[in-house]
Design a protein around this motif. Structure first.
Motif, PDB file in Angstrom:
ATOM      1  N   THR A  31      46.301  42.255 -31.029  1.00  0.00           N
ATOM      2  CA  THR A  31      46.520  43.599 -31.543  1.00  0.00           C
ATOM      3  C   THR A  31      47.823  44.102 -30.933  1.00  0.00           C
ATOM      4  OG1 THR A  31      45.359  44.698 -29.731  1.00  0.00           O
ATOM      5  CG2 THR A  31      44.019  43.947 -31.593  1.00  0.00           C
ATOM      6  N   ALA A  32      48.155  45.341 -31.206  1.00  0.00           N
ATOM      7  CA  ALA A  32      49.368  45.940 -30.632  1.00  0.00           C
ATOM      8  C   ALA A  32      49.071  46.522 -29.256  1.00  0.00           C
ATOM      9  CB  ALA A  32      49.919  47.009 -31.567  1.00  0.00           C
ATOM     10  N   ASN A  33      48.233  45.840 -28.466  1.00  0.00           N
ATOM     11  CA  ASN A  33      47.921  46.313 -27.122  1.00  0.00           C
ATOM     12  C   ASN A  33      49.166  46.209 -26.249  1.00  0.00           C
ATOM     13  OD1 ASN A  33      47.543  43.666 -25.304  1.00  0.00           O
ATOM     14  ND2 ASN A  33      46.643  43.245 -27.307  1.00  0.00           N
ATOM     15  N   PRO A  34      49.315  47.101 -25.270  1.00  0.00           N
ATOM     16  CA  PRO A  34      50.560  47.176 -24.488  1.00  0.00           C
ATOM     17  C   PRO A  34      50.959  45.876 -23.805  1.00  0.00           C
ATOM     18  CG  PRO A  34      49.212  49.116 -24.087  1.00  0.00           C
ATOM     19  CD  PRO A  34      48.371  48.177 -24.897  1.00  0.00           C
ATOM     20  N   GLN A  35      49.987  45.073 -23.353  1.00  0.00           N
ATOM     21  CA  GLN A  35      50.314  43.823 -22.665  1.00  0.00           C
ATOM     22  C   GLN A  35      50.507  42.650 -23.626  1.00  0.00           C
ATOM     23  OE1 GLN A  35      47.447  45.628 -21.568  1.00  0.00           O
ATOM     24  NE2 GLN A  35      48.666  46.700 -20.017  1.00  0.00           N
ATOM     25  N   LYS A  36      50.309  42.887 -24.927  1.00  0.00           N
ATOM     26  CA  LYS A  36      50.464  41.837 -25.939  1.00  0.00           C
ATOM     27  C   LYS A  36      49.560  40.634 -25.671  1.00  0.00           C
ATOM     28  CE  LYS A  36      53.739  44.222 -27.897  1.00  0.00           C
ATOM     29  NZ  LYS A  36      53.459  44.982 -29.124  1.00  0.00           N
ATOM     30  N   ARG A  37      48.369  40.885 -25.167  1.00  0.00           N
ATOM     31  CA  ARG A  37      47.436  39.809 -24.867  1.00  0.00           C
ATOM     32  C   ARG A  37      46.758  39.305 -26.138  1.00  0.00           C
ATOM     33  NH1 ARG A  37      49.253  38.467 -19.926  1.00  0.00           N
ATOM     34  NH2 ARG A  37      49.092  40.183 -18.449  1.00  0.00           N
ATOM     35  N   TYR A  38      46.431  38.009 -26.142  1.00  0.00           N
ATOM     36  CA  TYR A  38      45.769  37.376 -27.274  1.00  0.00           C
ATOM     37  C   TYR A  38      44.273  37.223 -27.018  1.00  0.00           C
ATOM     38  CZ  TYR A  38      50.195  35.747 -29.367  1.00  0.00           C
ATOM     39  OH  TYR A  38      51.433  35.666 -29.960  1.00  0.00           O
ATOM     40  N   ASN A  39      43.516  37.245 -28.093  1.00  0.00           N
ATOM     41  CA  ASN A  39      42.164  36.702 -28.118  1.00  0.00           C
ATOM     42  C   ASN A  39      42.264  35.329 -28.766  1.00  0.00           C
ATOM     43  OD1 ASN A  39      41.337  39.972 -28.787  1.00  0.00           O
ATOM     44  ND2 ASN A  39      40.383  38.932 -27.070  1.00  0.00           N
ATOM     45  N   PHE A  40      41.530  34.349 -28.231  1.00  0.00           N
ATOM     46  CA  PHE A  40      41.680  32.971 -28.670  1.00  0.00           C
ATOM     47  C   PHE A  40      40.407  32.407 -29.291  1.00  0.00           C
ATOM     48  CE2 PHE A  40      44.970  33.214 -25.358  1.00  0.00           C
ATOM     49  CZ  PHE A  40      46.047  32.666 -26.043  1.00  0.00           C
ATOM     50  N   SER A  41      40.626  31.444 -30.186  1.00  0.00           N
ATOM     51  CA  SER A  41      39.523  30.631 -30.702  1.00  0.00           C
ATOM     52  C   SER A  41      39.178  29.578 -29.656  1.00  0.00           C
ATOM     53  CB  SER A  41      39.951  29.934 -31.994  1.00  0.00           C
ATOM     54  OG  SER A  41      40.909  28.919 -31.709  1.00  0.00           O
ATOM     55  N   THR A  42      38.096  28.858 -29.883  1.00  0.00           N
ATOM     56  CA  THR A  42      37.841  27.659 -29.098  1.00  0.00           C
ATOM     57  C   THR A  42      38.900  26.615 -29.455  1.00  0.00           C
ATOM     58  OG1 THR A  42      36.301  26.854 -30.778  1.00  0.00           O
ATOM     59  CG2 THR A  42      35.361  28.061 -28.915  1.00  0.00           C
ATOM     60  N   ILE A  43      39.031  25.598 -28.626  1.00  0.00           N
ATOM     61  CA  ILE A  43      40.063  24.578 -28.803  1.00  0.00           C
ATOM     62  C   ILE A  43      39.498  23.412 -29.608  1.00  0.00           C
ATOM     63  CG2 ILE A  43      41.535  22.928 -27.583  1.00  0.00           C
ATOM     64  CD1 ILE A  43      41.482  24.969 -25.221  1.00  0.00           C
ATOM     65  N   LYS A  44      40.271  22.967 -30.603  1.00  0.00           N
ATOM     66  CA  LYS A  44      39.884  21.822 -31.428  1.00  0.00           C
ATOM     67  C   LYS A  44      40.834  20.664 -31.169  1.00  0.00           C
ATOM     68  CE  LYS A  44      36.681  24.096 -33.762  1.00  0.00           C
ATOM     69  NZ  LYS A  44      35.249  23.763 -33.679  1.00  0.00           N
ATOM     70  N   GLU A  45      40.285  19.468 -31.176  1.00  0.00           N
ATOM     71  CA  GLU A  45      41.087  18.257 -30.975  1.00  0.00           C
ATOM     72  C   GLU A  45      41.291  17.557 -32.317  1.00  0.00           C
ATOM     73  OE1 GLU A  45      40.004  14.022 -29.122  1.00  0.00           O
ATOM     74  OE2 GLU A  45      40.064  15.623 -27.596  1.00  0.00           O
ATOM     75  N   ILE A  46      42.528  17.138 -32.579  1.00  0.00           N
ATOM     76  CA  ILE A  46      42.810  16.369 -33.797  1.00  0.00           C
ATOM     77  C   ILE A  46      43.683  15.176 -33.419  1.00  0.00           C
ATOM     78  CG2 ILE A  46      42.592  18.339 -35.374  1.00  0.00           C
ATOM     79  CD1 ILE A  46      46.016  17.093 -34.956  1.00  0.00           C
ATOM     80  N   VAL A  47      43.640  14.146 -34.238  1.00  0.00           N
ATOM     81  CA  VAL A  47      44.430  12.936 -34.005  1.00  0.00           C
ATOM     82  C   VAL A  47      45.229  12.631 -35.253  1.00  0.00           C
ATOM     83  CG1 VAL A  47      44.399  10.470 -33.480  1.00  0.00           C
ATOM     84  CG2 VAL A  47      42.778  12.011 -32.341  1.00  0.00           C
ATOM     85  N   VAL A  48      46.542  12.509 -35.090  1.00  0.00           N
ATOM     86  CA  VAL A  48      47.416  12.080 -36.179  1.00  0.00           C
ATOM     87  C   VAL A  48      47.565  10.568 -36.084  1.00  0.00           C
ATOM     88  CG1 VAL A  48      49.751  12.193 -37.140  1.00  0.00           C
ATOM     89  CG2 VAL A  48      48.685  14.257 -36.213  1.00  0.00           C
ATOM     90  N   PRO A  49      47.138   9.833 -37.100  1.00  0.00           N
ATOM     91  CA  PRO A  49      47.127   8.363 -37.005  1.00  0.00           C
ATOM     92  C   PRO A  49      48.536   7.773 -36.979  1.00  0.00           C
ATOM     93  CG  PRO A  49      46.533   9.086 -39.215  1.00  0.00           C
ATOM     94  CD  PRO A  49      46.591  10.319 -38.361  1.00  0.00           C
ATOM     95  N   ALA A  50      48.733   6.793 -36.137  1.00  0.00           N
ATOM     96  CA  ALA A  50      50.056   6.183 -35.950  1.00  0.00           C
ATOM     97  C   ALA A  50      50.510   5.434 -37.195  1.00  0.00           C
ATOM     98  CB  ALA A  50      50.035   5.235 -34.752  1.00  0.00           C
ATOM     99  N   GLN A  51      49.594   4.790 -37.897  1.00  0.00           N
ATOM    100  CA  GLN A  51      50.004   3.928 -38.993  1.00  0.00           C
ATOM    101  C   GLN A  51      50.497   4.703 -40.208  1.00  0.00           C
ATOM    102  OE1 GLN A  51      46.997   4.247 -37.783  1.00  0.00           O
ATOM    103  NE2 GLN A  51      45.416   4.421 -39.360  1.00  0.00           N
ATOM    104  N   THR A  52      50.184   5.994 -40.299  1.00  0.00           N
ATOM    105  CA  THR A  52      50.607   6.720 -41.497  1.00  0.00           C
ATOM    106  C   THR A  52      51.557   7.869 -41.174  1.00  0.00           C
ATOM    107  OG1 THR A  52      48.646   8.138 -41.316  1.00  0.00           O
ATOM    108  CG2 THR A  52      48.506   6.217 -42.745  1.00  0.00           C
ATOM    109  N   ALA A  53      51.775   8.162 -39.887  1.00  0.00           N
ATOM    110  CA  ALA A  53      52.627   9.299 -39.533  1.00  0.00           C
ATOM    111  C   ALA A  53      54.097   8.946 -39.775  1.00  0.00           C
ATOM    112  CB  ALA A  53      52.428   9.674 -38.071  1.00  0.00           C
ATOM    113  N   GLU A  54      54.888   9.956 -40.015  1.00  0.00           N
ATOM    114  CA  GLU A  54      56.315   9.783 -40.266  1.00  0.00           C
ATOM    115  C   GLU A  54      57.003   9.230 -39.021  1.00  0.00           C
ATOM    116  OE1 GLU A  54      60.138  12.447 -41.790  1.00  0.00           O
ATOM    117  OE2 GLU A  54      58.219  13.374 -41.344  1.00  0.00           O
ATOM    118  N   LYS A  55      57.846   8.240 -39.201  1.00  0.00           N
ATOM    119  CA  LYS A  55      58.554   7.615 -38.077  1.00  0.00           C
ATOM    120  C   LYS A  55      59.825   8.397 -37.766  1.00  0.00           C
ATOM    121  CE  LYS A  55      55.563   4.306 -37.965  1.00  0.00           C
ATOM    122  NZ  LYS A  55      54.553   4.272 -36.902  1.00  0.00           N
TER     123      LYS A  55
END
Length: 202
Positions: free
Chosen positions: A178-202
């Motif tokens: 929000t526009a709170n004075p300290q500009k602090r964030y509220n966060f979601s939980t953390i999600k893990e993802i994996v980008v596969p090596a064989q198809t990712a852009e080189k």
């Protein structure tokens, strides 16, 4: 703030400040035994009333706090997209908490949503403001104004601007503020993802 020191007649009593850790816990083993007033400050939440606590010598005192955040955010789905499967489509839901508290007398900017931001890191699961690879997320931001949403009603955002990730493992979370004075964030939980090596852009 040490009340017992002040009550003993010391006029120069000073407050002590310490921060929570990345996982939301806090620990301070350098405080004298005595009577203290504990106040939660500088977070993206509606703080509870200060609490008076008695700390005993050679004892660890446990304090548990529950607060109401300015907003809640939840990652609904993360999908790998693009011909090389190295872009992300992130669907997340935001809900402000304005109707859960008495906002009378509060600055409207304290609880009005201002922006949502994607944070991503390949280096640490403790991803956040000070641990994020902005080269992937510089465009992955949404801005809001009062009137763009209905207070207390959840709404979904679809973010497609996280692109061209290198192969490997990443940790992703969403920060909403929000526009709170300290500009602090509220966060979601953390999600893990994996980008596969064989198809990712080189």
């Amino acid at each position: 703030y040490e009340l017992s020191w002040e009550e003993a007649g010391h006029a120069n009593t000073q407050s002590r400040f310490f921060w929570g850790k990345a996982d939301g816990t806090f620990l301070n083993t350098k405080i004298f035994a005595g009577k203290y007033r504990i106040t939660l400050k500088e977070g993206a939440f509606y703080a509870p009333e200060p609490e008076v606590v008695y700390l005993k010598e050679n004892r660890l005192t446990r304090l548990d706090y529950s607060v109401i955040p300015y907003a809640r955010v939840n990652i609904d789905e993360i999908t790998l997209t693009g011909s090389k499967q190295n872009n992300l489509e992130i669907k997340y839901t935001i809900e402000d908490t304005e109707k859960e508290v008495n906002t009378e007398g509060l600055d409207e900017g304290l609880y009005t949503l201002s922006e949502a931001q994607v944070f991503i890191s390949s280096k640490s699961p403790n991803v956040g403001v000070n641990n994020s690879e902005t080269k992937y997320t510089i465009r992955a931001k949404k801005e809001f104004e009062r009137g763009d949403y209905e207070p207390g009603v959840p709404f979904q955002v679809v973010e497609k601007n996280v692109r061209n990730l290198d192969p490997g493992k990443y940790w992703v979370r969403i920060g909403v503020r929000t526009a709170n004075p300290q500009k602090r964030y509220n966060f979601s939980t953390i999600k893990e993802i994996v980008v596969p090596a064989q198809t990712a852009e080189k």
